[in-house]
Design an enzyme around this catalytic site. Structure first.
Site, PDB file in Angstrom:
ATOM      1  N   CYS A 186       0.852  -1.200   0.000  1.00 42.42           N
ATOM      2  CA  CYS A 186       0.000   0.000   0.000  1.00 42.42           C
ATOM      3  C   CYS A 186       0.890   1.253   0.000  1.00 42.42           C
ATOM      4  O   CYS A 186       1.751   1.418   0.866  1.00 42.42           O
ATOM      5  CB  CYS A 186      -0.897  -0.030   1.232  1.00 42.42           C
ATOM      6  SG  CYS A 186      -1.788   1.512   1.479  1.00 42.42           S
ATOM      7  N   CYS A 189       0.672   3.280   3.239  1.00 37.63           N
ATOM      8  CA  CYS A 189       1.404   2.620   4.334  1.00 37.63           C
ATOM      9  C   CYS A 189       2.903   2.868   4.181  1.00 37.63           C
ATOM     10  O   CYS A 189       3.614   3.080   5.170  1.00 37.63           O
ATOM     11  CB  CYS A 189       1.105   1.124   4.372  1.00 37.63           C
ATOM     12  SG  CYS A 189      -0.526   0.718   5.050  1.00 37.63           S
ATOM     13  N   ASP A 211      -0.886  16.177  -1.535  1.00 38.88           N
ATOM     14  CA  ASP A 211      -1.184  15.273  -2.643  1.00 38.88           C
ATOM     15  C   ASP A 211      -0.187  15.561  -3.773  1.00 38.88           C
ATOM     16  O   ASP A 211       0.013  16.720  -4.141  1.00 38.88           O
ATOM     17  CB  ASP A 211      -2.625  15.502  -3.115  1.00 38.88           C
ATOM     18  CG  ASP A 211      -3.115  14.398  -4.024  1.00 38.88           C
ATOM     19  OD1 ASP A 211      -4.135  13.788  -3.704  1.00 38.88           O
ATOM     20  OD2 ASP A 211      -2.487  14.161  -5.079  1.00 38.88           O
ATOM     21  N   ASN A 221     -13.322   9.703  -1.126  1.00 42.07           N
ATOM     22  CA  ASN A 221     -13.844   8.803  -2.148  1.00 42.07           C
ATOM     23  C   ASN A 221     -13.865   7.382  -1.591  1.00 42.07           C
ATOM     24  O   ASN A 221     -12.874   6.927  -1.011  1.00 42.07           O
ATOM     25  CB  ASN A 221     -12.958   8.846  -3.402  1.00 42.07           C
ATOM     26  CG  ASN A 221     -12.962  10.217  -4.048  1.00 42.07           C
ATOM     27  OD1 ASN A 221     -13.979  10.903  -4.073  1.00 42.07           O
ATOM     28  ND2 ASN A 221     -11.822  10.632  -4.570  1.00 42.07           N
ATOM     29  N   GLY A 223     -14.277   6.931  -7.499  1.00 40.57           N
ATOM     30  CA  GLY A 223     -13.010   7.628  -7.734  1.00 40.57           C
ATOM     31  C   GLY A 223     -11.892   7.267  -6.789  1.00 40.57           C
ATOM     32  O   GLY A 223     -10.820   7.867  -6.841  1.00 40.57           O
ATOM     33  N   HIS A 242      -6.652   2.871   0.868  1.00 35.98           N
ATOM     34  CA  HIS A 242      -6.266   3.122   2.264  1.00 35.98           C
ATOM     35  C   HIS A 242      -7.021   4.385   2.652  1.00 35.98           C
ATOM     36  O   HIS A 242      -6.902   5.415   1.963  1.00 35.98           O
ATOM     37  CB  HIS A 242      -4.745   3.313   2.340  1.00 35.98           C
ATOM     38  CG  HIS A 242      -4.221   3.632   3.710  1.00 35.98           C
ATOM     39  ND1 HIS A 242      -3.203   2.906   4.315  1.00 35.98           N
ATOM     40  CD2 HIS A 242      -4.556   4.608   4.595  1.00 35.98           C
ATOM     41  CE1 HIS A 242      -2.941   3.419   5.507  1.00 35.98           C
ATOM     42  NE2 HIS A 242      -3.754   4.458   5.704  1.00 35.98           N
ATOM     43  N   HIS A 281      -8.576   7.739   3.471  1.00 30.23           N
ATOM     44  CA  HIS A 281      -7.998   9.089   3.441  1.00 30.23           C
ATOM     45  C   HIS A 281      -9.076  10.119   3.173  1.00 30.23           C
ATOM     46  O   HIS A 281     -10.106   9.811   2.578  1.00 30.23           O
ATOM     47  CB  HIS A 281      -6.892   9.189   2.385  1.00 30.23           C
ATOM     48  CG  HIS A 281      -7.323   8.851   0.991  1.00 30.23           C
ATOM     49  ND1 HIS A 281      -7.451   7.549   0.553  1.00 30.23           N
ATOM     50  CD2 HIS A 281      -7.670   9.642  -0.051  1.00 30.23           C
ATOM     51  CE1 HIS A 281      -7.839   7.557  -0.709  1.00 30.23           C
ATOM     52  NE2 HIS A 281      -7.993   8.814  -1.108  1.00 30.23           N
TER      53      HIS A 281
HETATM   54  P1  AMP Z   1      -8.278   8.778  -4.288  1.00 33.24           P
HETATM   55  O1  AMP Z   1      -8.363   8.825  -5.803  1.00 33.24           O
HETATM   56  O2  AMP Z   1      -9.452   9.401  -3.607  1.00 33.24           O
HETATM   57  O3  AMP Z   1      -8.007   7.374  -3.824  1.00 33.24           O
HETATM   58  O4  AMP Z   1      -7.058   9.674  -3.893  1.00 33.24           O
HETATM   59  C1  AMP Z   1      -5.763   9.200  -3.873  1.00 33.24           C
HETATM   60  C2  AMP Z   1      -4.873  10.410  -3.974  1.00 33.24           C
HETATM   61  O5  AMP Z   1      -3.574  10.022  -3.593  1.00 33.24           O
HETATM   62  C3  AMP Z   1      -4.772  10.989  -5.398  1.00 33.24           C
HETATM   63  O6  AMP Z   1      -5.249  12.329  -5.383  1.00 33.24           O
HETATM   64  C4  AMP Z   1      -3.290  10.895  -5.720  1.00 33.24           C
HETATM   65  O7  AMP Z   1      -2.806  12.020  -6.421  1.00 33.24           O
HETATM   66  C5  AMP Z   1      -2.668  10.794  -4.332  1.00 33.24           C
HETATM   67  N1  AMP Z   1      -1.392  10.121  -4.294  1.00 33.24           N
HETATM   68  C6  AMP Z   1      -1.028   8.970  -4.903  1.00 33.24           C
HETATM   69  N2  AMP Z   1       0.246   8.655  -4.617  1.00 33.24           N
HETATM   70  C7  AMP Z   1       0.707   9.621  -3.800  1.00 33.24           C
HETATM   71  C8  AMP Z   1       1.964   9.871  -3.151  1.00 33.24           C
HETATM   72  N3  AMP Z   1       3.007   9.049  -3.300  1.00 33.24           N
HETATM   73  N4  AMP Z   1       2.091  10.986  -2.384  1.00 33.24           N
HETATM   74  C9  AMP Z   1       1.043  11.829  -2.227  1.00 33.24           C
HETATM   75  N5  AMP Z   1      -0.163  11.645  -2.804  1.00 33.24           N
HETATM   76  C10 AMP Z   1      -0.332  10.557  -3.588  1.00 33.24           C
HETATM   77 ZN    ZN Z   2      -2.272   1.201   3.656  1.00 37.53          ZN
END
Ligand code: AMP
Ligand code: ZN
Length: 134
Positions: free
Chosen positions: A4, A7, A30, A85, A91, A96, A98
């Site tokens: 993950c 994680c 993000d 989401n 989406g 994990h 958030h």
């Molecule tokens: P969701 O689409 O609601 O699952 O949001 C996941 C978010 O995590 C997206 O907006 C991605 O841009 C963000 N994301 C993915 N990988 C990383 C990372 N390594 N560091 C920071 N944000 C990330």
């Molecule tokens: Zn996780």
């Protein structure tokens, strides 16, 4: 969870612009923001989404959402979208739990990013601006 990405961020195995951290939660920028200051509050325990979190974890997430929201409003936003989401169809791309904090500003102070700016988002500068207000 071994595979993950959040994680891994929580274990500091991959870098992030971490704005806040305690025993239960972490907040970081993000990497692919919708607007300047777009950040994520994640729980440290791996839960698939917020409906699965235990109460202590959920309380800690909401406390962090409140604290980071205040910092974002102070930094530059005239408004914020706070959202989570749940499931791919809505989406969710990282499974994990958030919560997104997305600054919204229509007065041209660059809280909003144009699509063609997305690749050049100055994350370090954004981080420096927000961290001063936390
Ligand atoms: P969701 O689409 O609601 O699952 O949001 C996941 C978010 O995590 C997206 O907006 C991605 O841009 C963000 N994301 C993915 N990988 C990383 C990372 N390594 N560091 C920071 N944000 C990330
Ligand atoms: Zn996780």
């Amino acid at each position: 969870m071994d595979n993950c990405i959040f994680c891994k961020i929580i274990r500091h195995e991959i870098p992030s612009y971490c704005l806040y951290e305690n025993d239960d939660v972490m907040a970081f920028l993000d990497v692919n923001p919708t607007s300047y200051g777009h950040c994520l509050v994640v729980c440290k325990k791996h839960y698939k989404n917020i409906t699965e979190c235990d109460k202590k974890t959920l309380d800690a997430m909401i406390e962090a959402v409140q604290a980071i929201s205040k910092a974002l409003l102070k930094t530059y936003a005239c408004g914020l979208n706070v959202l989570s989401n749940i499931n791919e169809v809505a989406g969710q791309s990282v499974m994990h739990a958030h919560i997104h904090l997305i600054p919204v500003n229509k007065d041209g102070n660059k809280a909003n990013i144009q699509f063609n700016e997305l690749k050049d988002v100055p994350l370090k500068e954004i981080y420096d601006n927000i961290i001063k207000n936390i």
